[in-house]
Design a protein around this motif. Structure first.
Motif, PDB file in Angstrom:
ATOM      1  N   GLY A   4      -2.277   2.534 -20.082  1.00 45.29           N
ATOM      2  CA  GLY A   4      -1.510   1.442 -20.669  1.00 45.29           C
ATOM      3  C   GLY A   4      -0.563   0.770 -19.697  1.00 45.29           C
ATOM      4  N   GLU A   5      -0.316   1.408 -18.533  1.00 51.69           N
ATOM      5  CA  GLU A   5       0.524   0.764 -17.535  1.00 51.69           C
ATOM      6  C   GLU A   5      -0.243  -0.403 -16.925  1.00 51.69           C
ATOM      7  OE1 GLU A   5       2.179   3.215 -14.516  1.00 51.69           O
ATOM      8  OE2 GLU A   5       3.267   4.458 -15.930  1.00 51.69           O
ATOM      9  N   PRO A   6       0.492  -1.419 -16.471  1.00 52.12           N
ATOM     10  CA  PRO A   6      -0.210  -2.563 -15.877  1.00 52.12           C
ATOM     11  C   PRO A   6      -0.896  -2.185 -14.566  1.00 52.12           C
ATOM     12  CG  PRO A   6       2.171  -2.776 -15.615  1.00 52.12           C
ATOM     13  CD  PRO A   6       1.929  -1.567 -16.477  1.00 52.12           C
ATOM     14  N   ASN A   7      -1.960  -2.893 -14.281  1.00 53.31           N
ATOM     15  CA  ASN A   7      -2.651  -2.707 -13.007  1.00 53.31           C
ATOM     16  C   ASN A   7      -1.747  -3.213 -11.883  1.00 53.31           C
ATOM     17  OD1 ASN A   7      -4.882  -1.715 -14.371  1.00 53.31           O
ATOM     18  ND2 ASN A   7      -5.889  -3.692 -14.453  1.00 53.31           N
ATOM     19  N   ASP A   8      -1.863  -2.587 -10.710  1.00 49.42           N
ATOM     20  CA  ASP A   8      -0.991  -2.954  -9.602  1.00 49.42           C
ATOM     21  C   ASP A   8      -1.642  -2.520  -8.294  1.00 49.42           C
ATOM     22  OD1 ASP A   8       1.318  -3.952  -8.362  1.00 49.42           O
ATOM     23  OD2 ASP A   8       2.351  -2.018  -8.486  1.00 49.42           O
ATOM     24  N   VAL A   9      -1.330  -3.230  -7.216  1.00 48.74           N
ATOM     25  CA  VAL A   9      -1.782  -2.863  -5.873  1.00 48.74           C
ATOM     26  C   VAL A   9      -0.594  -3.023  -4.939  1.00 48.74           C
ATOM     27  CG1 VAL A   9      -3.371  -3.376  -3.982  1.00 48.74           C
ATOM     28  CG2 VAL A   9      -4.130  -3.658  -6.348  1.00 48.74           C
ATOM     29  N   ARG A  10      -0.290  -1.971  -4.188  1.00 48.88           N
ATOM     30  CA  ARG A  10       0.834  -1.991  -3.245  1.00 48.88           C
ATOM     31  C   ARG A  10       0.392  -1.468  -1.892  1.00 48.88           C
ATOM     32  NH1 ARG A  10       5.956  -3.739  -5.537  1.00 48.88           N
ATOM     33  NH2 ARG A  10       5.380  -3.980  -7.711  1.00 48.88           N
ATOM     34  N   VAL A  11       0.985  -2.020  -0.832  1.00 49.41           N
ATOM     35  CA  VAL A  11       0.743  -1.559   0.531  1.00 49.41           C
ATOM     36  C   VAL A  11       2.056  -0.971   1.042  1.00 49.41           C
ATOM     37  CG1 VAL A  11       0.115  -2.246   2.884  1.00 49.41           C
ATOM     38  CG2 VAL A  11      -0.979  -3.349   0.914  1.00 49.41           C
ATOM     39  N   GLY A  17       0.995   5.068   9.807  1.00 49.63           N
ATOM     40  CA  GLY A  17      -0.189   4.405   9.272  1.00 49.63           C
ATOM     41  C   GLY A  17       0.187   3.571   8.060  1.00 49.63           C
ATOM     42  N   TRP A  18      -0.799   3.234   7.277  1.00 49.14           N
ATOM     43  CA  TRP A  18      -0.603   2.392   6.099  1.00 49.14           C
ATOM     44  C   TRP A  18      -1.364   2.978   4.922  1.00 49.14           C
ATOM     45  CZ3 TRP A  18       2.612  -1.824   6.335  1.00 49.14           C
ATOM     46  CH2 TRP A  18       3.054  -2.161   7.616  1.00 49.14           C
ATOM     47  N   VAL A  19      -0.813   2.877   3.728  1.00 45.42           N
ATOM     48  CA  VAL A  19      -1.506   3.337   2.528  1.00 45.42           C
ATOM     49  C   VAL A  19      -1.555   2.204   1.510  1.00 45.42           C
ATOM     50  CG1 VAL A  19      -0.976   5.781   2.780  1.00 45.42           C
ATOM     51  CG2 VAL A  19       0.576   4.328   1.514  1.00 45.42           C
ATOM     52  N   VAL A  20      -2.629   2.184   0.754  1.00 44.94           N
ATOM     53  CA  VAL A  20      -2.776   1.229  -0.344  1.00 44.94           C
ATOM     54  C   VAL A  20      -2.802   2.033  -1.637  1.00 44.94           C
ATOM     55  CG1 VAL A  20      -4.213  -0.552  -1.406  1.00 44.94           C
ATOM     56  CG2 VAL A  20      -4.045  -0.414   1.090  1.00 44.94           C
ATOM     57  N   HIS A  21      -1.850   1.739  -2.521  1.00 49.22           N
ATOM     58  CA  HIS A  21      -1.795   2.362  -3.847  1.00 49.22           C
ATOM     59  C   HIS A  21      -2.382   1.363  -4.830  1.00 49.22           C
ATOM     60  CE1 HIS A  21       1.779   5.260  -2.949  1.00 49.22           C
ATOM     61  NE2 HIS A  21       0.858   5.290  -2.015  1.00 49.22           N
ATOM     62  N   THR A  22      -3.434   1.766  -5.511  1.00 49.30           N
ATOM     63  CA  THR A  22      -4.059   0.925  -6.523  1.00 49.30           C
ATOM     64  C   THR A  22      -3.937   1.626  -7.868  1.00 49.30           C
ATOM     65  OG1 THR A  22      -5.674   0.129  -4.905  1.00 49.30           O
ATOM     66  CG2 THR A  22      -6.200  -0.234  -7.223  1.00 49.30           C
ATOM     67  N   VAL A  23      -3.362   0.934  -8.845  1.00 54.47           N
ATOM     68  CA  VAL A  23      -3.287   1.459 -10.208  1.00 54.47           C
ATOM     69  C   VAL A  23      -4.216   0.612 -11.064  1.00 54.47           C
ATOM     70  CG1 VAL A  23      -1.838   1.906 -12.214  1.00 54.47           C
ATOM     71  CG2 VAL A  23      -0.904   2.209  -9.915  1.00 54.47           C
ATOM     72  N   ASP A  44      -5.938  -6.973  -0.709  1.00 58.12           N
ATOM     73  CA  ASP A  44      -6.247  -8.318  -1.206  1.00 58.12           C
ATOM     74  C   ASP A  44      -7.514  -8.306  -2.057  1.00 58.12           C
ATOM     75  OD1 ASP A  44      -4.023  -9.390   0.044  1.00 58.12           O
ATOM     76  OD2 ASP A  44      -5.144 -10.187   1.759  1.00 58.12           O
ATOM     77  N   GLY A  45      -8.526  -7.569  -1.603  1.00 59.01           N
ATOM     78  CA  GLY A  45      -9.767  -7.462  -2.369  1.00 59.01           C
ATOM     79  C   GLY A  45      -9.556  -6.770  -3.707  1.00 59.01           C
ATOM     80  N   GLN A  46      -8.723  -5.735  -3.716  1.00 59.87           N
ATOM     81  CA  GLN A  46      -8.433  -5.027  -4.960  1.00 59.87           C
ATOM     82  C   GLN A  46      -7.653  -5.912  -5.935  1.00 59.87           C
ATOM     83  OE1 GLN A  46      -9.552  -1.725  -5.839  1.00 59.87           O
ATOM     84  NE2 GLN A  46     -10.850  -2.533  -4.221  1.00 59.87           N
ATOM     85  N   ARG A  47      -6.697  -6.681  -5.399  1.00 61.24           N
ATOM     86  CA  ARG A  47      -5.939  -7.608  -6.259  1.00 61.24           C
ATOM     87  C   ARG A  47      -6.874  -8.626  -6.897  1.00 61.24           C
ATOM     88  NH1 ARG A  47      -2.541  -7.579  -1.721  1.00 61.24           N
ATOM     89  NH2 ARG A  47      -0.826  -6.131  -2.062  1.00 61.24           N
ATOM     90  N   ALA A  48      -7.804  -9.160  -6.105  1.00 59.95           N
ATOM     91  CA  ALA A  48      -8.762 -10.145  -6.629  1.00 59.95           C
ATOM     92  C   ALA A  48      -9.648  -9.496  -7.696  1.00 59.95           C
ATOM     93  CB  ALA A  48      -9.614 -10.711  -5.495  1.00 59.95           C
ATOM     94  N   ARG A  49     -10.132  -8.291  -7.435  1.00 54.74           N
ATOM     95  CA  ARG A  49     -11.000  -7.590  -8.377  1.00 54.74           C
ATOM     96  C   ARG A  49     -10.288  -7.316  -9.695  1.00 54.74           C
ATOM     97  NH1 ARG A  49     -11.866  -2.492  -9.987  1.00 54.74           N
ATOM     98  NH2 ARG A  49     -10.339  -1.575  -8.582  1.00 54.74           N
ATOM     99  N   LEU A  50      -8.995  -6.991  -9.621  1.00 55.44           N
ATOM    100  CA  LEU A  50      -8.220  -6.676 -10.821  1.00 55.44           C
ATOM    101  C   LEU A  50      -7.609  -7.912 -11.480  1.00 55.44           C
ATOM    102  CD1 LEU A  50      -6.429  -3.460  -9.522  1.00 55.44           C
ATOM    103  CD2 LEU A  50      -8.279  -3.583 -11.213  1.00 55.44           C
ATOM    104  N   GLY A  51      -7.790  -9.078 -10.857  1.00 52.19           N
ATOM    105  CA  GLY A  51      -7.255 -10.308 -11.429  1.00 52.19           C
ATOM    106  C   GLY A  51      -5.750 -10.452 -11.269  1.00 52.19           C
TER     107      GLY A  51
END
Length: 61
Positions: A4-11, A17-23, A44-51
């Motif tokens: 129920g939490e909103p979808n989100d993508v964070r870098v 290094g770098w991590v990408v958190h995708t909810v 960026d691709g994950q954000r586009a996929r999740l709208g």
């Protein structure tokens, strides 16, 4: 994360290094990258996929 939490993508910068958190639908996925550019491209691709429209700032904590 819970359902129920909103979808989100964070870098985030993490230990040289770098991590990408995708909810997605409350489920957290974490992917690690050696450099920023591939992490940002993947995010960026994950954000586009999740709208998701906006690109949040990089968390450098």
């Amino acid at each position: 994360m819970v359902a129920g939490e909103p979808n989100d993508v964070r870098v985030k910068r993490c230990g040289g290094g770098w991590v990408v958190h995708t909810v997605e639908d409350g489920k957290l996925t974490v992917l690690r990258f050696k450099t920023q550019s591939p992490a940002e491209n993947f995010a960026d691709g994950q954000r586009a996929r999740l709208g998701l429209a906006a690109k949040p700032p990089i968390d450098e904590r």
